[in-house]
Design an enzyme around this catalytic site. Structure first.
Site, PDB file in Angstrom:
ATOM      1  N   LYS A  75       0.830  -1.216   0.000  1.00 26.22           N
ATOM      2  CA  LYS A  75       0.000   0.000   0.000  1.00 26.22           C
ATOM      3  C   LYS A  75       0.854   1.252   0.000  1.00 26.22           C
ATOM      4  CE  LYS A  75      -3.162  -2.714   2.823  1.00 26.22           C
ATOM      5  NZ  LYS A  75      -2.315  -3.434   3.787  1.00 26.22           N
ATOM      6  N   HIS A 106      -3.404   3.688   0.623  1.00 32.92           N
ATOM      7  CA  HIS A 106      -3.680   3.124   1.951  1.00 32.92           C
ATOM      8  C   HIS A 106      -4.871   3.789   2.641  1.00 32.92           C
ATOM      9  CE1 HIS A 106      -1.506   0.942   5.477  1.00 32.92           C
ATOM     10  NE2 HIS A 106      -2.807   0.881   5.612  1.00 32.92           N
TER      11      HIS A 106
HETATM   12  N1  LIG Z   1      -5.940  -1.040   5.078  1.00 31.44           N
HETATM   13  C1  LIG Z   1      -5.913  -0.758   6.360  1.00 31.44           C
HETATM   14  O1  LIG Z   1      -6.018   0.409   6.789  1.00 31.44           O
HETATM   15  C2  LIG Z   1      -5.770  -1.883   7.342  1.00 31.44           C
HETATM   16  C3  LIG Z   1      -6.040  -1.654   8.697  1.00 31.44           C
HETATM   17  C4  LIG Z   1      -5.923  -2.731   9.586  1.00 31.44           C
HETATM   18  C5  LIG Z   1      -5.552  -3.976   9.105  1.00 31.44           C
HETATM   19  N2  LIG Z   1      -5.254  -4.164   7.785  1.00 31.44           N
HETATM   20  C6  LIG Z   1      -4.804  -5.483   7.273  1.00 31.44           C
HETATM   21  O2  LIG Z   1      -5.690  -6.476   7.733  1.00 31.44           O
HETATM   22  C7  LIG Z   1      -4.978  -7.455   8.481  1.00 31.44           C
HETATM   23  C8  LIG Z   1      -5.867  -8.061   9.558  1.00 31.44           C
HETATM   24  O3  LIG Z   1      -6.343  -7.089  10.432  1.00 31.44           O
HETATM   25  P1  LIG Z   1      -5.763  -6.856  11.910  1.00 31.44           P
HETATM   26  O4  LIG Z   1      -4.348  -7.279  11.967  1.00 31.44           O
HETATM   27  O5  LIG Z   1      -6.104  -5.457  12.260  1.00 31.44           O
HETATM   28  O6  LIG Z   1      -6.660  -7.758  12.837  1.00 31.44           O
HETATM   29  P2  LIG Z   1      -7.294  -9.223  12.877  1.00 31.44           P
HETATM   30  O7  LIG Z   1      -6.692 -10.094  11.842  1.00 31.44           O
HETATM   31  O8  LIG Z   1      -8.754  -9.030  12.920  1.00 31.44           O
HETATM   32  O9  LIG Z   1      -6.882  -9.681  14.325  1.00 31.44           O
HETATM   33  C9  LIG Z   1      -5.588  -9.978  14.707  1.00 31.44           C
HETATM   34  C10 LIG Z   1      -5.682 -10.371  16.173  1.00 31.44           C
HETATM   35  O10 LIG Z   1      -6.464 -11.565  16.294  1.00 31.44           O
HETATM   36  C11 LIG Z   1      -5.701 -12.557  16.943  1.00 31.44           C
HETATM   37  N3  LIG Z   1      -6.040 -13.848  16.332  1.00 31.44           N
HETATM   38  C12 LIG Z   1      -5.598 -14.355  15.155  1.00 31.44           C
HETATM   39  N4  LIG Z   1      -6.145 -15.561  14.928  1.00 31.44           N
HETATM   40  C13 LIG Z   1      -6.949 -15.839  15.977  1.00 31.44           C
HETATM   41  C14 LIG Z   1      -7.771 -16.945  16.318  1.00 31.44           C
HETATM   42  N5  LIG Z   1      -7.863 -17.992  15.510  1.00 31.44           N
HETATM   43  N6  LIG Z   1      -8.466 -16.884  17.470  1.00 31.44           N
HETATM   44  C15 LIG Z   1      -8.374 -15.809  18.276  1.00 31.44           C
HETATM   45  N7  LIG Z   1      -7.619 -14.724  18.011  1.00 31.44           N
HETATM   46  C16 LIG Z   1      -6.904 -14.739  16.862  1.00 31.44           C
HETATM   47  C17 LIG Z   1      -4.259 -12.178  16.736  1.00 31.44           C
HETATM   48  O11 LIG Z   1      -3.467 -12.653  17.789  1.00 31.44           O
HETATM   49  P3  LIG Z   1      -2.001 -13.280  17.580  1.00 31.44           P
HETATM   50  O12 LIG Z   1      -1.318 -12.513  16.481  1.00 31.44           O
HETATM   51  O13 LIG Z   1      -1.385 -13.040  18.939  1.00 31.44           O
HETATM   52  O14 LIG Z   1      -2.192 -14.720  17.280  1.00 31.44           O
HETATM   53  C18 LIG Z   1      -4.337 -10.663  16.774  1.00 31.44           C
HETATM   54  O15 LIG Z   1      -4.376 -10.192  18.102  1.00 31.44           O
HETATM   55  C19 LIG Z   1      -3.776  -6.665   8.992  1.00 31.44           C
HETATM   56  O16 LIG Z   1      -2.759  -7.489   9.492  1.00 31.44           O
HETATM   57  C20 LIG Z   1      -3.415  -5.880   7.789  1.00 31.44           C
HETATM   58  O17 LIG Z   1      -2.726  -6.690   6.843  1.00 31.44           O
HETATM   59  C21 LIG Z   1      -5.387  -3.137   6.897  1.00 31.44           C
END
Ligand SMILES: NC(=O)c1ccc[n+]([C@@H]2O[C@H](COP(=O)([O-])OP(=O)(O)OC[C@H]3O[C@@H](n4cnc5c(N)ncnc54)[C@H](OP(=O)(O)O)[C@@H]3O)[C@@H](O)[C@H]2O)c1
Length: 257
Positions: A75, A106
């Site tokens: 991004k 982004h």
């Molecule tokens: N475009 C944007 O502005 C934007 C913003 C936010 C995110 N994103 C993208 O979207 C991706 C995902 O979103 P996110 O990272 O915000 O949050 P998410 O994937 O919704 O949540 C991640 C959290 O959930 C936990 N988790 C993962 N698998 C799990 C399971 N099976 N059971 C319970 N908890 C679990 C992880 O813990 P552990 O890691 O400790 O296992 C971490 O704390 C990001 O990594 C990024 O690539 C983009």
């Protein structure tokens, strides 16, 4: 593991399940991405501002998975308007690739910068440096501005999504314009202990996280869960072996707040 894909213009195919890498840096990012590729993910989501493109690139190179089997998104930071070429060159170098599959703005740049940034991204696509271009965190009116000014739609809009944010009208507005909806933060936006999810999960012998991922996929919404925990990385990828019924999908839709 076979995960369905969604077609993008230009013959591209975007896997509906990807691996998110926000807030994973350094060696942890390298290890998580190696783990993800090992677990079968063939779609990686990073960004210049995540500060981990080099580790993602190194993990991809070391994994032995052929480059053309992995869909890579990065991004463009909105605050670096005017520096698109430098930012893209840095992303390509850090990721160790000759082309990026999907390059997103982004977030909405400050007034007056969205359309020029979009034109720069389209030019990079036309030169083959990136295969598709899109946006993230854009409203429909901001998407329409890009379409009105350039005649070119974003391939994708990556937005915060999950059962609590379910909005079929918003999905329809994207689809009317031919824009694929990609959801982020599927778990952070969800109460994974919700009784509806728990009941459905136990009926399928899976955990609620996988129910949430499966719900996205069956709605045709791209989903990119993040984890640094090897067991979760692997488990989250196992969403191909069960199907939610129409009634179960409708129950999850109703978790909208
Ligand atoms: N475009 C944007 O502005 C934007 C913003 C936010 C995110 N994103 C993208 O979207 C991706 C995902 O979103 P996110 O990272 O915000 O949050 P998410 O994937 O919704 O949540 C991640 C959290 O959930 C936990 N988790 C993962 N698998 C799990 C399971 N099976 N059971 C319970 N908890 C679990 C992880 O813990 P552990 O890691 O400790 O296992 C971490 O704390 C990001 O990594 C990024 O690539 C983009």
């Amino acid at each position: 593991m076979t995960i369905a894909s969604v077609p993008l213009d230009g013959g591209l195919s975007m896997p509906l399940l990807g691996f998110g890498t926000w807030q994973i840096e350094g060696q942890a990012a390298y290890e998580a991405v190696r783990e993800a590729l090992e677990a079968g993910y063939r779609h990686l989501d990073t960004a210049t501002v995540y500060g981990n493109e080099a580790e993602v690139g190194r993990a991809l190179a070391d994994s032995g998975v052929p480059r053309d089997e992995v869909f890579v998104t990065t991004k463009m930071p909105a605050h670096q308007a005017g520096q698109e070429r430098e930012v893209l060159a840095a992303s390509l170098e850090a990721l160790r690739v000759s082309t990026i599959d999907l390059w997103l703005i982004h977030w909405q740049p400050s007034a007056g910068h969205s359309v020029p940034m979009w034109r720069a991204m389209l030019a990079a696509r036309d030169e083959g440096l990136v295969r598709a271009v899109g946006v993230s965190n854009y409203d429909i009116k901001d998407i329409d501005e890009l379409i009105d000014e350039t005649g070119q739609k974003p391939a994708v809009n990556q937005i915060k999504w999950g059962p609590s944010l379910y909005d079929p009208a918003l999905v329809a507005e994207h689809r009317d314009r031919g824009v694929v909806v990609e959801g982020y933060s599927p778990f952070k936006t969800t109460n994974l202990k919700d009784p509806v999810l728990t009941r459905i999960a136990s009926a399928h012998g899976v955990d609620t996280a996988r129910v949430v991922l499966r719900w996205h996929i069956q709605h045709g919404i791209v989903v990119i869960p993040k984890s640094v925990t090897p067991e979760r990385i692997s488990r989250n990828a196992q969403v191909g072996g069960f199907v939610l019924s129409e009634d179960e999908m409708a129950q999850i839709d109703k978790l909208r707040r």
